[in-house]
Scaffold this active site. Structure first.
Site, PDB file in Angstrom:
ATOM      1  N   LYS A 283     -17.957 -16.636  -5.524  1.00  0.00           N
ATOM      2  CA  LYS A 283     -17.865 -16.521  -6.800  1.00  0.00           C
ATOM      3  C   LYS A 283     -19.116 -15.828  -7.666  1.00  0.00           C
ATOM      4  O   LYS A 283     -18.605 -14.755  -8.488  1.00  0.00           O
ATOM      5  CB  LYS A 283     -17.753 -17.991  -7.830  1.00  0.00           C
ATOM      6  CG  LYS A 283     -16.183 -18.217  -7.565  1.00  0.00           C
ATOM      7  CD  LYS A 283     -15.685 -19.354  -8.312  1.00  0.00           C
ATOM      8  CE  LYS A 283     -14.772 -19.468  -8.464  1.00  0.00           C
ATOM      9  NZ  LYS A 283     -14.584 -21.285  -9.394  1.00  0.00           N
ATOM     10  N   ASP A 319     -10.735 -18.834 -14.964  1.00  0.00           N
ATOM     11  CA  ASP A 319     -11.468 -20.567 -15.222  1.00  0.00           C
ATOM     12  C   ASP A 319     -11.904 -21.272 -16.359  1.00  0.00           C
ATOM     13  O   ASP A 319     -11.727 -21.796 -17.157  1.00  0.00           O
ATOM     14  CB  ASP A 319     -12.751 -20.719 -14.470  1.00  0.00           C
ATOM     15  CG  ASP A 319     -12.754 -21.124 -12.945  1.00  0.00           C
ATOM     16  OD1 ASP A 319     -10.749 -21.050 -12.778  1.00  0.00           O
ATOM     17  OD2 ASP A 319     -13.031 -21.070 -12.284  1.00  0.00           O
TER      18      ASP A 319
END
Ligand code: NAP
Length: 486
Positions: A283, A319
């Site tokens: 990420k 997210d």
């Protein structure tokens, strides 16, 4: 142009013919008959002449993944009869009968090679195709893809060999190689092999005819890159959304270790993968490899969604959208409230960024306090606090961003139950199981307890829209979620 070739493996001619006729009505564009699956070879091949698509006869040997154990002359006699009945003929690379194969003309001869254990180097992949194609009308090479490096070598080898303009088919076998099947046309393959139906595969990673027809020649390919990815239910959510929205697309899993990101990005570039989700451990580390970040991902310092816009890779973070929608849906008042975030990894970055931007006073506590401290430095309005200090304070909002309570992890709480109280909003980013020890205790104390299901679904909806330009319905993904995690 790539044609879909259904591989038929039946125990006798009558059942093989029945499957063949059925798959032709369902759009098979060519057929491969695995005669090595028949304990007794058919005497009469004339009924196969009625079939209206090109046919291949294969008597694959045991060491190449088949069941044929007969002698050479028996094999020659059968392939000769097959050629007379209008079949093209598949022979294994290095087989002695290749020396006589030209006599079978006008039937086409395919020379195939199957590595059932591994993928060799890119140069060896190219050499294999060159050697197969030297004596064949079509070269076919299938390699077992165990790692992202293997997949890169198959794709690179196929791309280089494609420049020869020879007829060929290259396949990456196994789940990781599925992208070579759905994007066979991008690789320049003559054939894309498919099974007649799910469960009737003749090679690992083969998709069924209906799926291949649905995807068509130019499917929109997306997926998840990370390690581990086995547990992910994102493919169920996105594949349901592709069908419901009528978008010819697929979401795959690409297991990729920390040192294989470059190979993954080579594959994305070579095959024109439309976009992908990013999970642990990439990420943050993927950021230097991207062409641009959107302001939200830039601020959070983590990317969970990448879009491929004409070869440029743009990093985003959906997210945070998942977190925002979850709070909105539950009508949580955030401005001026005291919040505690447990954990200081990727999920925590999105939660802290969101809560601080909405005016909460955010405390972060973590097993490794150094990580909580660097996170607190990155977002104004946040403070790193030790667990003991946190347990003395009163919070309006608590969010767990550790894997504690998740299936396969310790069924514990990352904070003492003393901090839980009536009227609080307690969110666990974990969604499997639906009720973690933290949520069970929070409910018992009269808090509003919410798991990570909506965060997952809303981030997936946002990613889907970025890749396809279409809005997917919450209910479609929610149903897929319930089916995947009953
Ligand atoms: P991550 O970057 O690896 O961070 C994990 C965090 O959990 C770190 O702060 C780590 O502490 C802490 N931790 C790990 N094991 C622990 C243990 N045994 N005891 C105490 N703390 C522990 O992972 P992530 O991406 O943030 O994911 C964290 C959780 O969020 C996962 O459970 C994941 O399922 C969930 N998540 C949910 C969604 C959703 O859509 N619902 C999205 C993303 C993530 P250290 O710093 O000390 O290692």
């Amino acid at each position: 142009m790539t044609r879909i070739c259904v591989a038929i493996s039946e125990v006798d001619a009558a059942s093989a013919l029945a499957v063949a006729k059925d798959t032709i009505t369902r759009g098979a564009e060519s057929l491969e008959f695995r005669f090595d699956a028949m304990p007794v070879l058919p005497d009469d091949l004339t009924p196969f002449k009625e079939l209206t698509v090109r046919r291949i006869a294969t008597l694959r040997e045991k060491d190449q993944g088949g069941a044929w154990e007969g002698n050479i002359e028996k094999k020659w006699e059968f392939l000769w009869r097959a050629a007379e009945a209008g079949f093209d003929v598949d022979l294994e690379f290095g087989h002695p009968l290749i020396a006589r194969a030209h006599i079978l003309k006008p039937s086409r001869v395919i020379i195939s090679y199957h590595d059932l254990k591994k993928t060799p180097s890119t140069s060896r992949v190219i050499e294999t195709l060159v050697e197969c194609s030297a004596r064949a009308d079509m070269a076919k090479a299938a390699f077992t893809v165990r790692t992202m490096k293997d997949l890169d070598q198959v794709v690179e080898g196929g791309m280089w060999f494609g420049l020869s303009r020879e007829r060929f088919t290259i396949i990456g076998m196994g789940e990781l190689g599925t992208v070579t099947r759905v994007l066979a046309h991008k690789l320049g393959c003559t054939l894309a092999y498919a099974s007649s139906e799910p469960g009737r595969e003749t090679a690992p990673g083969q998709l069924d005819l209906e799926t291949m027809k649905w995807l068509g020649k130019e499917p929109l390919v997306t997926g998840l890159v990370g390690y581990p990815v086995d547990h992910s239910i994102s493919p169920s959510l996105h594949n349901a959304a592709f069908h419901a929205a009528g978008v010819r697309g697929i979401y795959l899993k690409w297991v990729t270790l920390s040192d294989e990101l470059d190979e993954f990005l080579d594959v994305v570039d070579a095959l024109g993968v439309k976009g992908f989700n990013v999970t642990i451990p990439h990420k943050e580390t993927i950021i230097p490899n991207l062409d641009r970040l959107d302001p939200v991902a830039e601020k959070i310092g983590a990317v969970n969604t990448v879009t491929n816009e004409d070869g440029k890779l743009i990093g985003r973070n959906t997210d945070v959208i998942g977190v925002e929608r979850t709070f909105e849906k539950n009508g949580v008042d955030i401005d001026g409230k005291m919040a505690l975030v447990l954990g200081a990894g990727g999920a925590s970055r999105s939660v802290c960024s969101f809560l601080a931007s909405k005016g909460a006073e955010v405390d972060i506590t973590n097993r490794t306090m150094g990580k909580a401290e660097s996170l607190a430095k990155a977002f104004s309005g946040t403070t790193a606090v030790g667990r003991r200090v946190a347990e003395e304070k009163q919070y309006d909002i608590i969010v767990n961003c550790t894997p504690l309570g998740m299936k396969g992890f310790p069924q514990e709480m990352s904070i003492s139950p003393h901090v839980l109280r009536e009227g609080q909003f307690v969110m666990d980013t974990v969604y499997n199981p639906a009720v973690t020890p933290l949520l069970a205790e929070a409910s018992r104390k009269g808090a509003v307890a919410v798991n990570g299901k909506d965060m997952l679904i809303y981030q997936a909806l946002a990613s889907f829209e970025l890749w396809t330009g279409k809005v997917a319905e919450y209910d479609v993904m929610e149903r897929a979620f319930r089916e995947a995690l009953p």
